[in-house]
Motif scaffolding. Sequence first.
Motif, PDB file in Angstrom:
ATOM      1  N   ILE A  80     -13.958 -11.351   5.825  1.00 35.13           N
ATOM      2  CA  ILE A  80     -14.146 -12.687   6.403  1.00 35.13           C
ATOM      3  C   ILE A  80     -15.571 -12.812   6.939  1.00 35.13           C
ATOM      4  CG2 ILE A  80     -13.327 -14.361   8.119  1.00 35.13           C
ATOM      5  CD1 ILE A  80     -10.710 -12.612   8.270  1.00 35.13           C
ATOM      6  N   TYR A  81     -16.300 -13.806   6.458  1.00 31.85           N
ATOM      7  CA  TYR A  81     -17.620 -14.113   7.009  1.00 31.85           C
ATOM      8  C   TYR A  81     -17.461 -15.324   7.922  1.00 31.85           C
ATOM      9  CZ  TYR A  81     -19.135 -11.296   3.030  1.00 31.85           C
ATOM     10  OH  TYR A  81     -19.298 -10.285   2.120  1.00 31.85           O
ATOM     11  N   LEU A  82     -17.877 -15.167   9.167  1.00 33.73           N
ATOM     12  CA  LEU A  82     -17.803 -16.282  10.108  1.00 33.73           C
ATOM     13  C   LEU A  82     -19.206 -16.864  10.252  1.00 33.73           C
ATOM     14  CD1 LEU A  82     -16.263 -17.984  12.190  1.00 33.73           C
ATOM     15  CD2 LEU A  82     -16.581 -16.153  13.851  1.00 33.73           C
ATOM     16  N   ILE A  83     -19.371 -18.117   9.827  1.00 38.18           N
ATOM     17  CA  ILE A  83     -20.700 -18.737   9.827  1.00 38.18           C
ATOM     18  C   ILE A  83     -20.766 -19.737  10.976  1.00 38.18           C
ATOM     19  CG2 ILE A  83     -22.439 -19.902   8.379  1.00 38.18           C
ATOM     20  CD1 ILE A  83     -21.190 -17.374   7.048  1.00 38.18           C
ATOM     21  N   ASN A  84     -21.514 -19.377  11.998  1.00 38.70           N
ATOM     22  CA  ASN A  84     -21.574 -20.171  13.218  1.00 38.70           C
ATOM     23  C   ASN A  84     -22.992 -20.689  13.398  1.00 38.70           C
ATOM     24  OD1 ASN A  84     -21.216 -21.121  15.871  1.00 38.70           O
ATOM     25  ND2 ASN A  84     -21.741 -19.107  16.725  1.00 38.70           N
ATOM     26  N   ASN A  85     -23.154 -22.004  13.587  1.00 38.66           N
ATOM     27  CA  ASN A  85     -24.527 -22.525  13.668  1.00 38.66           C
ATOM     28  C   ASN A  85     -25.142 -22.445  15.065  1.00 38.66           C
ATOM     29  OD1 ASN A  85     -23.270 -24.627  14.945  1.00 38.66           O
ATOM     30  ND2 ASN A  85     -23.881 -26.210  13.488  1.00 38.66           N
ATOM     31  N   ARG A  86     -24.343 -22.000  16.047  1.00 38.86           N
ATOM     32  CA  ARG A  86     -24.920 -21.829  17.382  1.00 38.86           C
ATOM     33  C   ARG A  86     -25.362 -20.373  17.599  1.00 38.86           C
ATOM     34  NH1 ARG A  86     -20.164 -25.585  19.773  1.00 38.86           N
ATOM     35  NH2 ARG A  86     -19.169 -24.562  18.018  1.00 38.86           N
ATOM     36  N   LEU A  87     -26.031 -20.155  18.724  1.00 42.27           N
ATOM     37  CA  LEU A  87     -26.542 -18.801  18.989  1.00 42.27           C
ATOM     38  C   LEU A  87     -25.421 -17.817  19.312  1.00 42.27           C
ATOM     39  CD1 LEU A  87     -29.741 -19.675  21.053  1.00 42.27           C
ATOM     40  CD2 LEU A  87     -29.639 -18.815  18.707  1.00 42.27           C
ATOM     41  N   THR A  88     -24.365 -18.337  19.927  1.00 42.35           N
ATOM     42  CA  THR A  88     -23.206 -17.485  20.227  1.00 42.35           C
ATOM     43  C   THR A  88     -21.934 -18.257  19.881  1.00 42.35           C
ATOM     44  OG1 THR A  88     -23.137 -18.343  22.466  1.00 42.35           O
ATOM     45  CG2 THR A  88     -24.297 -16.267  22.173  1.00 42.35           C
ATOM     46  N   LEU A  89     -20.823 -17.554  19.815  1.00 44.13           N
ATOM     47  CA  LEU A  89     -19.551 -18.210  19.536  1.00 44.13           C
ATOM     48  C   LEU A  89     -19.134 -19.027  20.764  1.00 44.13           C
ATOM     49  CD1 LEU A  89     -17.644 -15.272  17.811  1.00 44.13           C
ATOM     50  CD2 LEU A  89     -18.722 -17.235  16.703  1.00 44.13           C
ATOM     51  N   ALA A  90     -18.446 -20.152  20.516  1.00 44.65           N
ATOM     52  CA  ALA A  90     -18.063 -21.025  21.629  1.00 44.65           C
ATOM     53  C   ALA A  90     -16.577 -20.896  21.984  1.00 44.65           C
ATOM     54  CB  ALA A  90     -18.398 -22.471  21.275  1.00 44.65           C
ATOM     55  N   GLY A  91     -15.796 -20.311  21.098  1.00 44.06           N
ATOM     56  CA  GLY A  91     -14.346 -20.242  21.334  1.00 44.06           C
ATOM     57  C   GLY A  91     -13.958 -19.277  22.445  1.00 44.06           C
ATOM     58  N   ASP A  92     -12.672 -19.281  22.786  1.00 40.52           N
ATOM     59  CA  ASP A  92     -12.171 -18.466  23.899  1.00 40.52           C
ATOM     60  C   ASP A  92     -12.525 -16.982  23.732  1.00 40.52           C
ATOM     61  OD1 ASP A  92     -11.077 -20.723  24.880  1.00 40.52           O
ATOM     62  OD2 ASP A  92      -9.013 -20.282  24.250  1.00 40.52           O
ATOM     63  N   LEU A  93     -12.894 -16.341  24.860  1.00 39.80           N
ATOM     64  CA  LEU A  93     -13.302 -14.936  24.833  1.00 39.80           C
ATOM     65  C   LEU A  93     -12.222 -14.012  24.295  1.00 39.80           C
ATOM     66  CD1 LEU A  93     -15.342 -14.537  28.126  1.00 39.80           C
ATOM     67  CD2 LEU A  93     -16.157 -14.362  25.762  1.00 39.80           C
ATOM     68  N   ILE A  94     -10.965 -14.322  24.638  1.00 33.27           N
ATOM     69  CA  ILE A  94      -9.867 -13.463  24.199  1.00 33.27           C
ATOM     70  C   ILE A  94      -9.776 -13.427  22.668  1.00 33.27           C
ATOM     71  CG2 ILE A  94      -8.099 -15.275  24.459  1.00 33.27           C
ATOM     72  CD1 ILE A  94      -6.292 -13.010  25.612  1.00 33.27           C
ATOM     73  N   MET A  95     -10.073 -14.542  22.046  1.00 32.64           N
ATOM     74  CA  MET A  95     -10.075 -14.584  20.576  1.00 32.64           C
ATOM     75  C   MET A  95     -11.323 -13.870  20.037  1.00 32.64           C
ATOM     76  SD  MET A  95      -8.399 -18.074  19.325  1.00 32.64           S
ATOM     77  CE  MET A  95      -8.993 -19.452  19.768  1.00 32.64           C
ATOM     78  N   GLN A  96     -12.447 -14.110  20.705  1.00 36.91           N
ATOM     79  CA  GLN A  96     -13.700 -13.458  20.265  1.00 36.91           C
ATOM     80  C   GLN A  96     -13.553 -11.937  20.250  1.00 36.91           C
ATOM     81  OE1 GLN A  96     -17.419 -14.533  22.030  1.00 36.91           O
ATOM     82  NE2 GLN A  96     -16.812 -16.634  22.393  1.00 36.91           N
ATOM     83  N   GLU A  97     -12.918 -11.415  21.305  1.00 40.30           N
ATOM     84  CA  GLU A  97     -12.762  -9.957  21.406  1.00 40.30           C
ATOM     85  C   GLU A  97     -11.956  -9.397  20.235  1.00 40.30           C
ATOM     86  OE1 GLU A  97     -11.187  -9.371  25.323  1.00 40.30           O
ATOM     87  OE2 GLU A  97     -13.117  -9.933  26.216  1.00 40.30           O
ATOM     88  N   LYS A  98     -10.848 -10.087  19.940  1.00 39.13           N
ATOM     89  CA  LYS A  98     -10.014  -9.626  18.818  1.00 39.13           C
ATOM     90  C   LYS A  98     -10.814  -9.623  17.521  1.00 39.13           C
ATOM     91  CE  LYS A  98      -5.383 -11.091  20.061  1.00 39.13           C
ATOM     92  NZ  LYS A  98      -4.420 -12.174  19.834  1.00 39.13           N
ATOM     93  N   ILE A  99     -11.607 -10.661  17.340  1.00 33.65           N
ATOM     94  CA  ILE A  99     -12.366 -10.798  16.100  1.00 33.65           C
ATOM     95  C   ILE A  99     -13.455  -9.737  15.997  1.00 33.65           C
ATOM     96  CG2 ILE A  99     -14.028 -12.336  14.958  1.00 33.65           C
ATOM     97  CD1 ILE A  99     -12.166 -14.659  15.919  1.00 33.65           C
ATOM     98  N   LYS A 100     -14.130  -9.505  17.128  1.00 34.54           N
ATOM     99  CA  LYS A 100     -15.227  -8.529  17.118  1.00 34.54           C
ATOM    100  C   LYS A 100     -14.728  -7.105  16.873  1.00 34.54           C
ATOM    101  CE  LYS A 100     -18.486 -11.331  19.675  1.00 34.54           C
ATOM    102  NZ  LYS A 100     -18.859 -11.805  21.006  1.00 34.54           N
ATOM    103  N   GLN A 101     -13.460  -6.865  17.197  1.00 35.29           N
ATOM    104  CA  GLN A 101     -12.889  -5.535  16.960  1.00 35.29           C
ATOM    105  C   GLN A 101     -12.560  -5.285  15.487  1.00 35.29           C
ATOM    106  OE1 GLN A 101      -9.503  -5.312  19.525  1.00 35.29           O
ATOM    107  NE2 GLN A 101     -10.780  -5.196  21.356  1.00 35.29           N
ATOM    108  N   SER A 102     -12.451  -6.348  14.737  1.00 39.05           N
ATOM    109  CA  SER A 102     -12.015  -6.194  13.346  1.00 39.05           C
ATOM    110  C   SER A 102     -13.155  -5.712  12.452  1.00 39.05           C
ATOM    111  CB  SER A 102     -11.488  -7.518  12.818  1.00 39.05           C
ATOM    112  OG  SER A 102     -11.353  -7.432  11.429  1.00 39.05           O
ATOM    113  N   GLU A 103     -12.828  -4.794  11.564  1.00 38.51           N
ATOM    114  CA  GLU A 103     -13.853  -4.277  10.652  1.00 38.51           C
ATOM    115  C   GLU A 103     -14.106  -5.191   9.464  1.00 38.51           C
ATOM    116  OE1 GLU A 103     -12.675  -0.354   9.622  1.00 38.51           O
ATOM    117  OE2 GLU A 103     -13.088   0.418  11.639  1.00 38.51           O
TER     118      GLU A 103
END
Lengths: 299, 82
Positions: free
Chosen positions: A166-189
Amino acid sequence: MVDLVIIGAGPAGITASVYAARKKMDFLVITRDIGGQAALSGDVENYTGYQFITGPELAEKFEEHMRKYKIKLKEDEEVINLEKINDEILIKTNQEDYKTKTVIIASGKRSKELGISGEKEFKNKGLTYCATCDAPLFAGKEVAVIGGGNSALDAVLQLLKIAKKIYLINNRLTLAGDLIMQEKIKQSEIVKIFNDAQIKEIFGDKMVNGIKIKKQNKEEILPVQGIFVEIGLIPNSEFIKYINKNKQGEIIVNCYNETNLPGIFAAGDVTNVPEKQIIIAAGEGAKAALGAFKYLARV
Amino acid sequence: MEKNSNKKVKIYSTPLCSYCMKVKLFLHKHNIDYDEYDVSKNIELAEEMIKISGQTGVPVLDIEGKIIIGYNKDEIKMALGL
């Protein structure tokens, strides 16, 4: 001429119609579809009375409730123009013209499009605006999710167990969604996040087979078979021109759901009400119907 | 109740898709039997759906070979002779 026309049958429009029916108003509902964005939501766990229900199921319950009242429902009909001339509100749809004394605009929002080359051509040929619906079709595939807010992160989470990469293409400097979701995503390989990046082009043969992205003046091609566009929503308010709207195109209402034009009320996601939630839209629809009822008693 | 059509109806769907639900409600309302294929449970079915419809969106209906994409009431009615 009717007393009231309700435009839209999402949570706001449906609730307004229930209130209008119970006040025995002479009204009709004009709508493109039933359920609105609620019907496209995944799991709903914050609608009081339901600890857990899916969006489509909740929308179905709303619809059942509305139909209990034998209302005049114009389904599959789209409003093209609405204007107020003296004391009459004139509504033109893709099928008919109507006259009414009051109106509640509850036409909601729709998915924003990318506006890039290949988007129209590959819609439903790998490109989708409904991750909840179509994610399972991309099992074992490489996909891109466009966006960085909650709906984009939600799409990534849905795809985690399904997709190969999965490629996540975000046009901002950082992700804007909830931190709890960000953490799960960042853990995924299998997820690779591109911040400060834009999608420039979609290409393929019969189906999508890649996208071009641009990150700080550097272009890159990603070999994806699926594209999930989750870049937010825009209000369905184009059909009314001479009314006060904010910069996003949302119709400005006061706490009585009144717009700047007497007799024209608005409710739910199409308005500037803070927080776009099913339960808030429903409450706003109730307020608007009661407002229209009182307005008719006054004039 | 008497059946409205004896045609064999297949629907390719996913569990949380509202248009799939709408198609199913429509078929129920018209008393039409159908077989449902949940493409989220089976990759081969998903591939089959993409192959016969040439696209990746659910729902897809297969009414004795006539392929209908999305919740298209008029086309469904015509295919079933309603």
